[in-house]
Design a protein around this motif. Structure first.
Motif, PDB file in Angstrom:
ATOM      1  N   SER A 575      43.633  38.783  85.365  1.00  0.00           N
ATOM      2  CA  SER A 575      43.869  40.031  84.640  1.00  0.00           C
ATOM      3  C   SER A 575      43.621  39.847  83.153  1.00  0.00           C
ATOM      4  CB  SER A 575      45.300  40.520  84.866  1.00  0.00           C
ATOM      5  OG  SER A 575      46.234  39.556  84.416  1.00  0.00           O
ATOM      6  N   GLU A 576      43.714  38.589  82.693  1.00  0.00           N
ATOM      7  CA  GLU A 576      43.471  38.281  81.286  1.00  0.00           C
ATOM      8  C   GLU A 576      42.956  36.854  81.169  1.00  0.00           C
ATOM      9  OE1 GLU A 576      45.795  38.272  76.927  1.00  0.00           O
ATOM     10  OE2 GLU A 576      46.862  38.801  78.774  1.00  0.00           O
ATOM     11  N   LEU A 577      42.063  36.644  80.228  1.00  0.00           N
ATOM     12  CA  LEU A 577      41.547  35.314  79.932  1.00  0.00           C
ATOM     13  C   LEU A 577      41.522  35.131  78.419  1.00  0.00           C
ATOM     14  CD1 LEU A 577      38.502  35.084  82.395  1.00  0.00           C
ATOM     15  CD2 LEU A 577      40.574  33.667  82.494  1.00  0.00           C
ATOM     16  N   CYS A 578      41.845  33.932  77.983  1.00  0.00           N
ATOM     17  CA  CYS A 578      41.830  33.641  76.550  1.00  0.00           C
ATOM     18  C   CYS A 578      41.566  32.163  76.343  1.00  0.00           C
ATOM     19  CB  CYS A 578      43.164  34.033  75.905  1.00  0.00           C
ATOM     20  SG  CYS A 578      43.224  33.763  74.110  1.00  0.00           S
ATOM     21  N   THR A 579      40.820  31.833  75.294  1.00  0.00           N
ATOM     22  CA  THR A 579      40.596  30.425  74.970  1.00  0.00           C
ATOM     23  C   THR A 579      40.183  30.282  73.516  1.00  0.00           C
ATOM     24  OG1 THR A 579      39.518  28.396  75.749  1.00  0.00           O
ATOM     25  CG2 THR A 579      38.135  30.334  75.524  1.00  0.00           C
ATOM     26  N   VAL A 580      40.420  29.103  72.990  1.00  0.00           N
ATOM     27  CA  VAL A 580      39.832  28.678  71.717  1.00  0.00           C
ATOM     28  C   VAL A 580      38.783  27.628  72.053  1.00  0.00           C
ATOM     29  CG1 VAL A 580      40.222  27.539  69.506  1.00  0.00           C
ATOM     30  CG2 VAL A 580      41.900  29.175  70.379  1.00  0.00           C
ATOM     31  N   TRP A 581      37.558  27.887  71.643  1.00  0.00           N
ATOM     32  CA  TRP A 581      36.439  27.016  72.034  1.00  0.00           C
ATOM     33  C   TRP A 581      35.746  26.481  70.795  1.00  0.00           C
ATOM     34  CZ3 TRP A 581      31.037  27.734  71.324  1.00  0.00           C
ATOM     35  CH2 TRP A 581      30.219  26.816  72.022  1.00  0.00           C
ATOM     36  N   GLU A 582      35.433  25.200  70.831  1.00  0.00           N
ATOM     37  CA  GLU A 582      34.725  24.542  69.742  1.00  0.00           C
ATOM     38  C   GLU A 582      33.360  24.104  70.226  1.00  0.00           C
ATOM     39  OE1 GLU A 582      35.406  20.285  67.844  1.00  0.00           O
ATOM     40  OE2 GLU A 582      36.881  21.729  67.042  1.00  0.00           O
ATOM     41  N   ASP A 583      32.330  24.402  69.453  1.00  0.00           N
ATOM     42  CA  ASP A 583      30.963  24.041  69.827  1.00  0.00           C
ATOM     43  C   ASP A 583      30.815  22.513  69.806  1.00  0.00           C
ATOM     44  OD1 ASP A 583      28.276  23.649  70.167  1.00  0.00           O
ATOM     45  OD2 ASP A 583      27.645  24.857  68.441  1.00  0.00           O
ATOM     46  N   PRO A 584      30.581  21.895  70.967  1.00  0.00           N
ATOM     47  CA  PRO A 584      30.469  20.423  70.993  1.00  0.00           C
ATOM     48  C   PRO A 584      29.190  19.904  70.355  1.00  0.00           C
ATOM     49  CG  PRO A 584      29.953  21.329  73.141  1.00  0.00           C
ATOM     50  CD  PRO A 584      30.436  22.480  72.307  1.00  0.00           C
ATOM     51  N   ASN A 585      28.212  20.804  70.169  1.00  0.00           N
ATOM     52  CA  ASN A 585      26.924  20.379  69.602  1.00  0.00           C
ATOM     53  C   ASN A 585      26.678  20.985  68.227  1.00  0.00           C
ATOM     54  OD1 ASN A 585      26.333  19.087  72.137  1.00  0.00           O
ATOM     55  ND2 ASN A 585      25.806  21.114  72.941  1.00  0.00           N
TER      56      ASN A 585
END
Length: 677
Positions: A575-585
């Motif tokens: 019903s919900e999705l959340c993330t903090v994402w860091e570009d590995p490249n």
């Protein structure tokens, strides 16, 4: 204060100093006071961190030639009534006004965009003042109820607009009907209708925009733009291909001169659409600094999806490769051809050679917006600025007055009688219901929505209504648990559509993205989310472009599907999705962009639902037998011709793009990270 805190403070200070934010975006978080460019009450609902508003900025009424000659008789008022949730009547396959249409949920805003070239000429044919006008062959053909006569008239109109090999030429009816005065009169009618339906009270329940469609196409290679004005201050008449002689630069210059520079309080933007059908001509390198300036100023957005297909990217399942992509989700709602002849199917047969499938090797890369964005970051090093810095919206391009009617279930078609009832499956199987334009705005007013479009704080959906946020900058790993995620998003970076100078970042770019599923309605709940992806595009030191798709949240292998007998959802998602994402490249020396793509669980395509309603199940072993029986019934009961439901039994295994099951989605506007020049 410890060293870690000092370092973080320094990083945030540098970021705040160099992030490319609009002045309004900054001030909106500091104050809830708004200054309007028009007379209206202040909205009682105001949010400094903004809220999502759903709309449609590509809508046609009977004022458009191709709507009227398809037996569609609803005008501007009915367009806005439908957008606000009221039922309207549209033509059936026989041209009679018998089909009741109603949107599943009202829109927040809408803009009528009838073809600017023909407003006066169509009015002259619809309501002629002279005897010659009443009997003029082209006008009689346009008023005919015979489908084939209507299609001949359509070809005639597009020729007059310069969409074939000739220059734009007004109809000969203008020799004895005053087309110029009718043009002004109809344009005033468009403005008056927008005013009648615009809620200027503190309730701010619905916003209408004055607009029109600029209808240029070189040999049916689409270059159309929807011209949207900020408020009631507009040009005296639509600036059309007759005034520009098919020059986009001239369109931008005249809009700039007559509106932005020439009329106090006037502001305007142009939104390109269907680059998938432009034969590679929609986005060409700017030929001068003036062209670069005007493109950046006039075109902050692009329409990524509508009923004539999706323009994000292209992947051919049969070939096992795409147009400068390996992204398998790029098979979504692709049109076989690359020009407007894709509309040439009648009674189940494609009547134009130019409407045939264009293979991967001959499909122009810049038909697809992702490739355009990649070329834009590469061109920045050469030109000093990125000429292709577009935010995303969706819309319908309805010619049936059904503004925002993008739902798969109950889809009534968008081309009047030409795709109504059985004709939809028979002749417009490759089309789809279109999508929505979503803006993050402080309130539901023209100024707030227009400013959101200007700063590209927008996203596109394929027809459902998930809520999606996307920020880039510097975010803590636990940002998803913060109660003030939106404030955190703005305070620590930029929202979708923003630009970050790489010098502002002490380390890799970090992104905060979250999505909530479409709640749906009481009778038709929304589908669960499956996953969130982040798409990155960049140019390396040699100017070569690249792309990569990252899975950042959810589960692409969750096992969700549909029941082949009922199309009911099988399995669960989120019903919900959340993330903090860091570009590995991450590489601070490269120019790059990032956007989020939110994917829902599988659901049945509109065509599958309509086939099933006719007694033909695309998943059944008896599909061909069912198709023959349903087609015979349509010929007997509805006067159809040919094997009406043959398309229902097309096999996804043998198709480059089609599948009876789709995954609805949303695309956020990109965030750009720019290196020093």
């Amino acid at each position: 204060m410890n060293k870690t805190s000092l370092a973080r403070l320094k990083r945030l200070t540098n970021l705040a100093a160099t992030l490319t934010l609009s002045a309004f975006c900054v001030s909106a978080l500091a104050s809830d006071k708004r200054e309007y460019t028009e007379d209206r009450e202040a909205c009682s609902q105001y949010s400094a961190t903004k809220r999502p508003l759903f709309g449609d900025l590509h809508i046609h009424s009977r004022l458009s030639f191709d709507s009227y000659l398809s037996s569609q008789r609803n005008g501007p008022d009915e367009v806005y009534d439908y957008a606000k949730g009221l039922p309207i009547t549209v033509p059936g396959a026989d041209g009679e006004q018998t089909v009741i249409a109603q949107i599943d949920r009202p829109l927040d805003f809408a803009g009528l965009t009838d073809h600017g070239e023909f407003l006066g000429q169509v009015a002259a044919c619809q309501n002629p003042d002279t005897l010659l006008g009443k009997v003029w062959p082209m006008c009689m053909m346009s008023r005919s109820q015979n489908l084939w006569v209507q299609l001949i008239a359509a070809s005639w109109w597009t020729r007059l607009g310069g969409q074939n090999a000739v220059e734009p030429t007004p109809s000969s009816i203008c020799l004895f009907e005053d087309c110029d005065s009718k043009q002004i009169s109809v344009w005033q009618e468009v403005q008056a209708a927008a005013e009648r339906h615009y809620d200027r009270s503190a309730n701010c329940e619905f916003t209408s925009f004055v607009g029109y469609e600029y209808t240029d196409a070189v040999n049916q290679k689409n270059l159309h733009r929807n011209v949207i004005f900020r408020n009631s201050k507009v040009t005296e008449a639509p600036i059309s291909t007759y005034e520009t002689q098919k020059s986009l630069l001239s369109l931008w210059q005249q809009l700039d001169e007559q509106c932005i520079q020439g009329t106090e309080g006037c502001d305007v933007l142009a939104i390109p659409h269907n680059s998938n059908l432009s034969g590679g001509l929609m986005f060409q390198d700017p030929k001068s600094p003036e062209e670069l300036r005007l493109r950046r100023s006039m075109e902050p957005l692009v329409e990524l999806v509508q009923h004539k297909g999706a323009s994000e990217c292209r992947y051919d399942r049969l070939a096992g490769r795409g147009v400068d992509t390996t992204d398998e989700l790029c098979d979504f709602e692709q049109i076989p051809g690359d020009n407007l002849h894709m509309l040439g199917t009648v009674e189940g047969e494609m009547r134009s050679e130019d409407g045939a499938l264009v293979d991967i090797d001959n499909f122009a890369p810049r038909n697809m917006i992702r490739n355009v964005l990649k070329d834009g970051v590469a061109l920045r090093s050469e030109l000093g600025e990125n000429p292709f810095q577009f935010g995303f919206i969706g819309s319908t391009d309805t010619h049936s007055a059904t503004a925002g009617g993008a739902q798969e279930k109950g889809y009534v078609g968008h081309l009047g009688r030409r795709d109504s009832e059985y004709r939809n499956v028979q002749d417009h199987f490759v089309s789809n219901p279109g999508g929505h334009a979503v803006v993050w705005a402080e309130e539901n007013s023209r100024d707030a929505i227009f400013e959101a479009m200007r700063r590209r704080e927008t996203y596109a959906t394929s027809g459902t209504r998930p809520i999606v946020r996307f920020f880039g900058g510097d975010y803590p790993a636990d940002a998803c648990t913060a109660v003030n995620r939106a404030e955190l998003g703005y305070d620590n970076g930029v929202p979708m559509g923003g630009v970050i100078e790489s010098a502002a970042l002490d380390g890799p770019a970090r992104f905060l993205v979250y999505a909530q599923k479409d709640a749906g309605t009481a009778t038709h709940p929304g589908y669960d989310l499956q996953r969130i992806q982040i798409i990155k595009g960049w140019a390396d030191a040699e100017g070569k472009t690249h792309e990569q798709v990252f899975e950042v949240a959810g589960n692409p292998n969750n096992g969700a599907s549909v029941d082949p007998d009922s199309c009911a959802a099988v399995g669960t998602g989120y019903s919900e999705l959340c993330t903090v994402w860091e570009d590995p490249n991450y590489n601070a020396d490269e120019n790059a962009f990032y956007y989020a793509r939110v994917i829902e669980n599988p659901s049945c395509r509109w065509s599958t639902l309509q086939c099933m309603d006719a007694g033909v199940n695309p998943f059944s072993d008896q599909c061909e037998e069912q198709s023959l029986a349903a087609s015979a019934k349509a010929r007997e009961k509805q006067g159809a011709t040919g094997e009406v439901y043959k398309n229902c039994c097309r096999s996804a295994e043998n198709e480059a793009f089609y599948s009876p099951v789709i995954q609805e989605r949303a695309w956020t506007s990109p965030i750009w990270i720019q290196s020093a020049l």
